[in-house]
Each structure stands twice: as structure tokens, then as C-alpha cells.
Write a protein that holds these residues in place. Structure first.
Motif, PDB file in Angstrom:
ATOM      1  N   GLU A   1       0.822  -1.208   0.000  1.00 32.98           N
ATOM      2  CA  GLU A   1       0.000   0.000   0.000  1.00 32.98           C
ATOM      3  C   GLU A   1       0.861   1.265   0.000  1.00 32.98           C
ATOM      4  O   GLU A   1       0.574   2.223  -0.727  1.00 32.98           O
ATOM      5  CB  GLU A   1      -0.931  -0.007   1.220  1.00 32.98           C
ATOM      6  CG  GLU A   1      -2.017  -1.060   1.140  1.00 32.98           C
ATOM      7  CD  GLU A   1      -2.782  -1.221   2.442  1.00 32.98           C
ATOM      8  OE1 GLU A   1      -3.764  -1.970   2.441  1.00 32.98           O
ATOM      9  OE2 GLU A   1      -2.377  -0.611   3.467  1.00 32.98           O
ATOM     10  N   PHE A   2       1.917   1.260   0.799  1.00 29.43           N
ATOM     11  CA  PHE A   2       2.778   2.435   0.859  1.00 29.43           C
ATOM     12  C   PHE A   2       3.497   2.638  -0.472  1.00 29.43           C
ATOM     13  O   PHE A   2       3.621   3.772  -0.955  1.00 29.43           O
ATOM     14  CB  PHE A   2       3.790   2.294   1.997  1.00 29.43           C
ATOM     15  CG  PHE A   2       4.641   3.512   2.220  1.00 29.43           C
ATOM     16  CD1 PHE A   2       4.067   4.724   2.554  1.00 29.43           C
ATOM     17  CD2 PHE A   2       6.022   3.442   2.095  1.00 29.43           C
ATOM     18  CE1 PHE A   2       4.848   5.862   2.761  1.00 29.43           C
ATOM     19  CE2 PHE A   2       6.811   4.560   2.292  1.00 29.43           C
ATOM     20  CZ  PHE A   2       6.224   5.775   2.627  1.00 29.43           C
TER      21      PHE A   2
ATOM     22  N   PRO B   1      -8.873   3.827   3.052  1.00 31.29           N
ATOM     23  CA  PRO B   1     -10.322   4.047   3.152  1.00 31.29           C
ATOM     24  C   PRO B   1     -11.078   3.646   1.903  1.00 31.29           C
ATOM     25  O   PRO B   1     -12.296   3.446   1.936  1.00 31.29           O
ATOM     26  CB  PRO B   1     -10.424   5.562   3.405  1.00 31.29           C
ATOM     27  CG  PRO B   1      -9.178   6.128   2.805  1.00 31.29           C
ATOM     28  CD  PRO B   1      -8.119   5.088   3.002  1.00 31.29           C
ATOM     29  N   GLU B   2     -10.384   3.532   0.773  1.00 34.88           N
ATOM     30  CA  GLU B   2     -11.055   3.115  -0.458  1.00 34.88           C
ATOM     31  C   GLU B   2     -11.264   1.609  -0.517  1.00 34.88           C
ATOM     32  O   GLU B   2     -12.082   1.117  -1.296  1.00 34.88           O
ATOM     33  CB  GLU B   2     -10.242   3.573  -1.670  1.00 34.88           C
ATOM     34  CG  GLU B   2     -10.149   5.087  -1.806  1.00 34.88           C
ATOM     35  CD  GLU B   2      -9.354   5.504  -3.027  1.00 34.88           C
ATOM     36  OE1 GLU B   2      -8.954   4.620  -3.809  1.00 34.88           O
ATOM     37  OE2 GLU B   2      -9.149   6.715  -3.198  1.00 34.88           O
ATOM     38  N   ALA B   3     -10.515   0.874   0.298  1.00 34.59           N
ATOM     39  CA  ALA B   3     -10.641  -0.585   0.299  1.00 34.59           C
ATOM     40  C   ALA B   3     -11.610  -1.081   1.357  1.00 34.59           C
ATOM     41  O   ALA B   3     -12.369  -2.027   1.115  1.00 34.59           O
ATOM     42  CB  ALA B   3      -9.267  -1.227   0.512  1.00 34.59           C
TER      43      ALA B   3
ATOM     44  N   LEU C   1      -4.568   5.649   5.840  1.00 35.86           N
ATOM     45  CA  LEU C   1      -3.360   5.549   5.031  1.00 35.86           C
ATOM     46  C   LEU C   1      -2.782   6.902   4.655  1.00 35.86           C
ATOM     47  O   LEU C   1      -1.558   7.080   4.656  1.00 35.86           O
ATOM     48  CB  LEU C   1      -3.662   4.739   3.766  1.00 35.86           C
ATOM     49  CG  LEU C   1      -2.489   4.426   2.837  1.00 35.86           C
ATOM     50  CD1 LEU C   1      -1.386   3.667   3.566  1.00 35.86           C
ATOM     51  CD2 LEU C   1      -2.971   3.629   1.632  1.00 35.86           C
ATOM     52  N   ASP C   2      -3.625   7.872   4.326  1.00 30.30           N
ATOM     53  CA  ASP C   2      -3.083   9.173   3.913  1.00 30.30           C
ATOM     54  C   ASP C   2      -2.302   9.835   5.031  1.00 30.30           C
ATOM     55  O   ASP C   2      -1.283  10.497   4.794  1.00 30.30           O
ATOM     56  CB  ASP C   2      -4.198  10.096   3.399  1.00 30.30           C
ATOM     57  CG  ASP C   2      -5.316  10.312   4.408  1.00 30.30           C
ATOM     58  OD1 ASP C   2      -5.344   9.630   5.459  1.00 30.30           O
ATOM     59  OD2 ASP C   2      -6.186  11.175   4.146  1.00 30.30           O
ATOM     60  N   SER C   3      -2.725   9.626   6.277  1.00 27.74           N
ATOM     61  CA  SER C   3      -1.993  10.172   7.412  1.00 27.74           C
ATOM     62  C   SER C   3      -0.655   9.459   7.578  1.00 27.74           C
ATOM     63  O   SER C   3       0.383  10.100   7.822  1.00 27.74           O
ATOM     64  CB  SER C   3      -2.826  10.028   8.692  1.00 27.74           C
ATOM     65  OG  SER C   3      -2.105  10.489   9.820  1.00 27.74           O
TER      66      SER C   3
END
Length: 370
Positions: free
Chosen positions: A24-25, A167-169, A351-353
Motif C-alpha cells: 500500500e505504501f 479508506p477506499e478498500a 493511510l493518507d496520514s
């Protein structure tokens, strides 16, 4: 600020929270215009790395053996060729290989070295390599405390960054009719039941045995409850699955608990579950399934210890129960099924954080501010 070249190094890319987090990263780095490279021995998740715009370089950095030291010079040559801004190590053997390669590179031109403590490793010189990086990331407060207590990592060399959920998953409603139809065709015993989810790799410390014991109490309270164990054992530990199947039969749960193996559709399982369980029999460094389930809108019940309890306290404190008390665990699940459950997962668990905070660490090391 210019795009960065970031190399992440881990043993392999098969399954597990560290591996999925790396994927993911890497994807987010590529989306943001950075050059994202992952070095590992390979595995089923390599395809996800390359399809998301990152590069994968296969290298035997996975063996817990002195023979792995033969990879030091090849690693140094590779880093000299790639010229990354940052090398981010996520496990001990890769950390040893990278550190030994890195320390002999010219100080003025070598990349910055970052480590993430993904676990509370056994305290010895072998594990101490994770503290030798220029900057260390802790994934939870309990890991941060471990780093300070056992390796005296100074505050200025350490940053707390929880692992982030995409959050999209993990969204409510992702299990559509077609997916459900396919699942129930494969596992008809799940249809129409109140599903109690137990996700995670099959391992003695993950708590699948406790889950079976808990289910033996829960079905007495809720005959419609059906346990779903998502996950598989490593190839050399398949005997543990057989032990669990034997225990299921011993407890009379053959019709009340299903083992569905390794799945790539865990968000959909969170979506159809009534409750997710986290039952590790020792303090887990983070407990990725807790924030994932909460992000999907599904309440979690977990033992009150380790990193899993931290995210649950912040997002759904009513789900905490005393450690190792399977009777209270079953009773709490029964309570939640008739309660109005309010879930509020803080933004630092997304994840964005995590990406922004990690890039901030990189930029500070590079003298670029944040």
C-alpha cells in the motif's frame, strides 16, 4: 519539493500485515510521483507491487542465516546503482544486510536509512539492528515504549506513526450481491447466519484456539452464530491447521465454524460480519485487523493488551475485554449484536496520514522540512 526515490526492503511478499502495508505504501508513493522500489525475495504480492507503478527487485534477503551476509556487497552495489534518497528497512535480516552495505558507502552520497519497528522483537544484538537506522518509526505506543526501554532510542530519533487503513478498500457495503452469491455457493453454511469473523494468519499466538473455545460458549447464547476463520498457515506449518480442525471437532463446532483459507477479499468479509475478533495470546505490536474492521463499519471485540487495544480504545472502546477471558469475550459479542454501536476511528489510523507522516520523516532527514 522534488520527487524522491524510496527503497523498501523486507524478506518476502507473501502475506501478512507488514507485506500488505509495504504494498500500500509503495502504491501511494508511486501515485504521488515518487520512484518506489521494493526489494524482497518475492512472493504472491509482487504483482500488486508492479501493477501499482512500483518496481520490484528480487534478492534473497529473507534467510535467517549467516549466509545472508553474502548479500551485503551485492546490496551495496545495487544501492550505488539506484541512488535512492531513502532506504526503509522493515525486518531484521534485511536491516542487517542494508546496514552493513550502507555504512561502507560514502557518507556524503549514501541514502538515509530508516527502520520501522513492526514488532517487539526478542531483546538481543540480532534485534538491535533495527535501532541502528538514522531514524526509527514505531507503529504503536507499546512498540515505542519497547524501543525506549530495551534499546534506549532517543526521542529525537523516533517517530510514532500508526499503520494506516486504505479508506477506499475498507468501506461499508462493498460485499455486493454477486460476491455474496459466489461466496455462498462455495460455503453454503454461511448464508443466513450471524457471522463472527476471525481474520489473520494461522499461528499459535494469533489466537485461533481461543476463538474456537469462545465460539463454544457463544453458540450456547446465540445458536445462529457462525464463526469464520480467514487465513492460512505458512507452508511449513500446515500441521497447525490440522490441529485446529481436530479441536473444532472436539468442541462440537464442525457445523458452527468454517475455515475459508487465504483470501484476497477480506474487506468483503468485514462487510458481511456482525463482529470481528482479535484474540492474540500475547501483546501484538499493532493489530491491523482492528482498524480495518472499524473502517469497514464492523465492531471489534479484542483483548485489552498490546497495540490492538490502543486502536480499539481510540475507535471503539466498548469492544475491549479482559485478556484471555473467553467467557467475557462471548458475552461481549452477544451484547454488541443488540447494541447501537458507535464507531469513530481517528484520522491517524488512515493511510493518507501514515503516508504524509512517513514522507515527513524522509524530508526532515533530507533537510527539506515538512
Amino acid at each position: 519539493m522534488r520527487p524522491l526515490t524510496v527503497v523498501q526492503v523486507l524478506p518476502a511478499l507473501n502475506s501478512g500485515g507488514v507485506e500488505r502495508g509495504t504494498v500500500e505504501f509503495a502504491r501511494e508513493l508511486a501515485k504521488a510521483g515518487h520512484r518506489s522500489i521494493v526489494i524482497s525475495n518475492g512472493g504472491r504480492l509482487v504483482k500488486a507491487i508492479t501493477e501499482s507503478g512500483s518496481e520490484h527487485i528480487a534478492m534473497p534477503v529473507h534467510k535467517k542465516s549467516l549466509l545472508s551476509l553474502f548479500q551485503v556487497r551485492p546490496m551495496r552495489r545495487l544501492l550505488e546503482e539506484l541512488k535512492p534518497d531513502v532506504v526503509h528497512v522493515r525486518s531484521r535480516i534485511p536491516a542487517w544486510i542494508c546496514w552493513l552495505a550502507w555504512r561502507k558507502m560514502p557518507t556524503a552520497t549514501r541514502p538515509h536509512l530508516v527502520s520501522t519497528f513492526h514488532g517487539m522483537y526478542s531483546v538481543n544484538a540480532y534485534s538491535g539492528i533495527m535501532a541502528k537506522a538514522e531514524h526509527c518509526i514505531a507503529i504503536s505506543h507499546c512498540v515505542q515504549d519497547y524501543m525506549v526501554k530495551n534499546y534506549q532510542v532517543p526521542e529525537e530519533k523516533m517517530t510514532l506513526i500508526p499503520r494506516g487503513v486504505d479508506p477506499e478498500a475498507f468501506v461499508p457495503g462493498c460485499a455486493d450481491k454477486a460476491w455474496r452469491k459466489k461466496l455462498y455457493a462455495e460455503f453454503p453454511q454461511l448464508e443466513g447466519k450471524t457471522l463472527i469473523l476471525m481474520p489473520g494468519r494461522l499461528s499459535r499466538w494469533k489466537g485461533q484456539e481461543a476463538f474456537l473455545e469462545m465460539m463454544s460458549h457463544l453458540v450456547k447464547l446465540l445458536p445462529e452464530a457462525h464463526g469464520v476463520v480467514v487465513g492460512d498457515a505458512e507452508p511449513d506449518k500446515q500441521h497447525y491447521l490440522q490441529e485446529l480442525l481436530a479441536k473444532r471437532a472436539e468442541l462440537g463446532l464442525n457445523e458452527a465454524v468454517s475455515f475459508v483459507g487465504h483470501r484476497n477479499d477480506i474487506p468483503q468479509f468485514y462487510d458481511i460480519a456482525a463482529v470481528t475478533c482479535h484474540m492474540s495470546n500475547k501483546a501484538e505490536p499493532f493489530g491491523r485487523t482492528v482498524p480495518e474492521s472499524l473502517a469497514a463499519g464492523t465492531p471489534v471485540v479484542a483483548y485489552d493488551r498490546g497495540g490492538a487495544s490502543e486502536s480499539l480504545k481510540n475507535g471503539f472502546p466498548h469492544g475491549l475485554v479482559p485478556a484471555d477471558d473467553v467467557v467475557s469475550f462471548a458475552a461481549r459479542i452477544a451484547d454488541l449484536l443488540v447494541a447501537d454501536n458507535q464507531i469513530n476511528l481517528p484520522k491517524e489510523y488512515f493511510l493518507d496520514s501514515q503516508v504524509a507522516s512517513t514522507l515527513g520523516v524522509y524530508r526532515r532527514l533530507l533537510g527539506q522540512g515538512v
